[in-house]
Design an enzyme around this catalytic site. Sequence first.
Site, short mmCIF file in Angstrom:
data_model
loop_
_atom_site.label_atom_id
_atom_site.label_comp_id
_atom_site.label_asym_id
_atom_site.label_seq_id
_atom_site.Cartn_x
_atom_site.Cartn_y
_atom_site.Cartn_z
N GLU A 40 29.69 60.01 -54.50
CA GLU A 40 28.42 58.97 -53.85
C GLU A 40 28.92 59.16 -52.37
O GLU A 40 29.73 58.86 -51.83
CB GLU A 40 27.95 57.43 -53.82
N LYS A 57 23.18 48.80 -64.59
CA LYS A 57 23.49 48.93 -62.99
C LYS A 57 23.57 47.05 -62.27
O LYS A 57 22.51 46.51 -63.02
CB LYS A 57 23.08 49.52 -62.18
N ARG A 74 23.39 60.13 -52.97
CA ARG A 74 23.59 61.13 -54.03
C ARG A 74 24.35 62.17 -54.11
O ARG A 74 22.87 62.56 -53.49
CB ARG A 74 23.23 60.54 -55.33
N ARG A 130 16.50 57.69 -68.15
CA ARG A 130 17.54 56.52 -67.88
C ARG A 130 17.43 55.99 -68.35
O ARG A 130 16.74 55.16 -69.68
CB ARG A 130 16.23 55.49 -66.30
N LYS A 143 29.38 50.00 -57.26
CA LYS A 143 28.26 50.70 -56.80
C LYS A 143 28.39 50.38 -55.74
O LYS A 143 27.65 50.03 -54.94
CB LYS A 143 27.00 49.75 -57.67
N GLU A 199 32.20 50.73 -63.18
CA GLU A 199 32.79 51.02 -61.40
C GLU A 199 32.32 50.51 -60.93
O GLU A 199 31.07 49.90 -60.86
CB GLU A 199 32.00 52.98 -61.99
#
Length: 588
Positions: free
Chosen positions: A310, A431, A265, A425, A260, A258
């Site tokens: 976002e 990312k 957020r 995480r 970024k 996707e």
Amino acid sequence: MLILPLSYMLFSTLAENLARMEETTKRLELTSIMVDIFKEVSQDQIAHIVYLLQGKVRPDYEGVEVGVAEKIIMHAIAKSSGTSQATIQARYVETGDLGQAASLILEKKSQTTLFAQEVTVDRVYNTILKMAQVGGSRSQDMKIKYISSLLNDASPTEARFILKILLGSMRLGVAENTIMDALAEAYTGDRKNRPLLEEAYNVSSDLGRVAKTTAKDGLGGLESFSITPFSPIRPMLAERIRTEKDALDKMGTGFAAEYKLDGERVQIHVADGRVEVFSRKLERITEYYPDVIEAMPEISKSNNIILEAEAVPVNADTGEFLPFQNIMRRRRKHGLAKAVADYPVLVNFFDVLYVDGQSFLDETYDKRRQMLQYVIKEGGMAHLVPMMRIEAEVDIVEFMESSVNAGCEGLMIKSKDSIYRAGSRGSQWLKLKQDYQKGIGDSLDLVVIGAFHGKGRRAGTYGTLLLATYDSAEDMFLSICKVGSGFKDEDLDTLYQTLGDKILAKKDLRVNSIMEADVWFAPELVIEVVAAEITRSPIHTTGKADNDSGFALRFPRFTGRIRADKSAEEASTVEEILALYGGQAKTT
Ligand code: ATP
């Protein structure tokens, strides 16, 4: 004198323990003092104690602000001690701490007040809560009355801590994890049970409730915690990778990528005709998004849903993405309507966590994305984050290029079978940012722990800041560099103001630094920094073991970004530095 049930803890007992906590530098000792407190307190009071330990009265997402202005506190001290404002001011200057000043003044005052009412934890808690809720034109007078009535009956030590809580300056250095360690030990007999408490906390964001449930019903009680509208969920986070190939190595093929996007957020909760927005730090930020609140009934087909998106600021005329900082211009009480009109946002939805009474946390990425596509009506400010299924390296290279060309930071890579792991995480989300491909491979988010006075043009502000990484295992902040470049004049002003509230008389207990700063701060503010290289260094403590060297940043530079959306515990970690150092060795 009031006869209290035995289970009611006096505030003096708590204050004595808080004083012990202030003095220790050892995390284990901090934990064991908390275990003592928790064992002594009744089940009905435990939630209050947990909030007070964090200097709060309610979980952050309820937006109950404890802070009382110094001016009001000084009036209240004057009222309850009969001391002049000038003397209070002088004591304050002498000690640098209003709580301490009050304690000295009250020590002088005769201690034997007839008809004094017992100061219990509940009385302090309820008074602070009432104060946080009073509004209107007489609120100042009411606050002075509430505070002075507490001070009338409080001992000097009690007064010191009551005022520290009210001033927002109670810095005991206890992170949520440490409190959960202590709760697990006190109520389940084993600190190793913390992950089970953490799971409940991840979906409720209410440590007081987690504490009360564990105290009452043990670990079994925690099973009743489930995702509910208006209790924010701790966000799932991503691990960084450096190249498109890393994505294929880690995920195989058949994963999703996707864009970024670079914005704020937001977690949007809708139920019972109400809409609330929460930040990445789980604070209620609804008031800054009146436009989004108004549009939600049109955007979502369900009116009982939790979504993640976002929010990206766009140029009102051209529709182009603007830098993330522009969104922060909405963070104001006055002129909000104008700021909202001047800085419109696009809301780019990327996840759905709950729909119509059903949790989606345990559904796979594919299922959640499918639901998102069904439930969101695109148009106006609402968009779905662009997504592509990746089958080969060429797909991801192309998609990365198109993301960067569209003004985005890079890609988020998501395993299609992954469930939503709140608060973690892990490698289910990766990312890949464009800047990872330059310099040390990434920008870092570091905690400002200290500063050095500026000289020449920078006299009167801080010339250089001392920065730290976060060590989650030890719950400590470890120095990694001094940074003096990249600051514009207005940055220096903003930082000077913001850091002014965080100055400490001595180094914070959770800070480990060999270097001595001119000024120490409570480790709270996170700023973004880039650097040319990570090197070994004997003077910094990140990654340092005994006599070995630690790690430092070479040529660090401030990027202009203050990460107000991150708490200090969300800063770059020691493990991340080690991983970047390893990656650097491979590529150089
Ligand atoms: P960064 O410092 O890169 O913003 P972070 O530390 O805030 O990252 P990470 O989990 O490391 O958080 O990176 C994910 C962040 O990227 C999210 O918190 C979110 O704000 C943002 N983001 C942008 N686009 C997406 C997307 N498509 N899916 C998930 N998160 C996204």
